[in-house]
Design a protein around this motif. Structure first.
Motif: not given
Length: 123
Positions: A118-119, A121-123
């Protein structure tokens, strides 16, 4: 005369290795297989040469490689796990470093937690 398959030399045990990857990269050759086949080398031999699995090389093949790549035989060979005396001439050859195995996206993701994914994908 009947041909016998060579069984005495095993690839991982061979200490002097035909290592074409560095010279191919240096010469900016994008498709090494096609390049070598175009030079007249046998398709089966080319596959083994590029994988570092070739256990024998004849003078015609060596001459073809050196001519096509504009290099010397020393540019084509590396050493794999060979214990040599301090001042041995073979120490001039570079150490063989096998190519890292390509990791698929699935294999890479298998080692990650959901939070890490998830981290990313947020970048």
């Amino acid at each position: 005369m009947k041909k016998h398959k060579r069984t005495s030399v095993k690839v991982p045990k061979s200490s002097i290795v035909l290592n074409l990857e560095p010279i191919m990269t240096l010469r900016n050759i994008p498709h090494p297989s096609a390049f070598l086949i175009k030079q007249g080398l046998n398709r089966g031999s080319v596959g083994k040469m590029l994988k570092g699995e070739a256990v024998q090389l004849n003078f015609q093949q060596l001459t073809t490689l050196c001519f096509a790549l504009n290099c010397t035989p020393n540019d084509l060979f590396s050493l794999r796990e060979m214990n040599l005396p301090e001042l041995h001439a073979l120490k001039a050859l570079p150490e063989f470093v096998p190519k890292a195995k390509k990791t698929s996206v699935t294999e890479w993701l298998a080692g990650k937690s959901v939070a890490e994914i998830k981290e990313l994908m947020q970048q």
